[in-house]
Write an enzyme that holds these catalytic residues in place. Sequence first.
Site, short mmCIF file in Angstrom:
data_model
loop_
_atom_site.label_atom_id
_atom_site.label_comp_id
_atom_site.label_asym_id
_atom_site.label_seq_id
_atom_site.Cartn_x
_atom_site.Cartn_y
_atom_site.Cartn_z
N LYS A 36 0.86 -1.19 0.00
CA LYS A 36 0.00 0.00 0.00
C LYS A 36 0.89 1.23 0.00
CE LYS A 36 -3.12 2.39 3.17
NZ LYS A 36 -4.15 2.21 4.19
C1 R5P Z 1 -2.63 4.29 7.26
O1 R5P Z 1 -2.13 3.28 7.12
C2 R5P Z 1 -3.97 4.55 7.83
O2 R5P Z 1 -4.13 3.80 8.92
C3 R5P Z 1 -5.09 4.39 6.82
O3 R5P Z 1 -5.42 3.06 6.62
C4 R5P Z 1 -4.72 4.99 5.52
O4 R5P Z 1 -4.13 6.23 5.73
C5 R5P Z 1 -5.86 5.08 4.53
O5 R5P Z 1 -6.78 5.97 4.93
P1 R5P Z 1 -6.92 7.40 4.25
O6 R5P Z 1 -7.54 7.14 2.92
O7 R5P Z 1 -7.83 8.15 5.16
O8 R5P Z 1 -5.56 8.00 4.15
#
Ligand code: R5P
Length: 293
Positions: free
Chosen positions: A205
Amino acid sequence: MADKDGNKVAKNYRTDVEFGRNGGFHVKGMEDVDWGMKSRLSKIFQPESGNTVMLAFDHGYFMGSTAGLERLDLAMPPLIPHVDVLMATRGALRSCISPQYNKGIALRCSAGSSMMDDDLSHEVIAVDIDDAIRMNASCMAIQTFIGAPGEKSSIENLCKTIDAGNRYGIPTLGVVAVGKDMERTPAFFKLATRMLAEFGAQIIKTYYCDDFEEITAACPVPIVVAGGKKVTEKDALTMAYLSMQGGARGLDMGRNIFQSDCPVGMAKAIGAIVHNNANVNDAYDLYREEKGV
Ligand code: R5P
């Protein structure tokens, strides 16, 4: 170790050429993993499109309650039918989400600091493999902090989790963290994504950036793109579209869904981009339709 000073800059990404090891399984680089891991990967990456929509609501693991996530028990259920995977902590899942939804689970498995800390890069493995199995996790998410003070321990967390996951057929999702003082350049994301894949993470990710197609080309496993801070709905959909065009295999989006003025509309719109190849305008129309404007 190779002499880093003598290193030539990588440039031959051949972004126009498909991944070379394609034996029929729909998840990049996973041709030769075991049946159980393939089964879990298929719960994440839908076999029809090869892609995934992950709904991230694990933010509480270091932020506590945040806008849109004050009441997980109320905010999440309407969104769940429109996504493939729930990315969350075990505490949130066990207390607020029914197992009857039968969605993929990206279980948040690292933690170690709170938003009160200046440096968020020091984490530990926060979930035992036994409990990840008990939760029927489709994958275990571990944050890595390349280039930050906690780099070494976060790599150790990742590698230990990959080892445990490989023992039981559970993929590991390596998350590229970006702290406030950390780089967000294509060169940084290229470095971090490839390192995590080389360690053995089955899914990576990261964030969208320029030259994204080079990052996905150089990464031998699927990349899903994090949503990031809340922007306009059109901008979020544009980022999602460009990510998919650049070779991402899905989105792992939180705030741009649950902080939207129409979260269900955004979940549907992201799904159309990810699974149906919708363009930005068509996806935006879906969002507006759901919003009733
Ligand atoms: C990072 O790993 C966070 O815990 C979230 O899963 C990630 O940031 C994705 O969320 P957002 O789209 O709000 O950035």
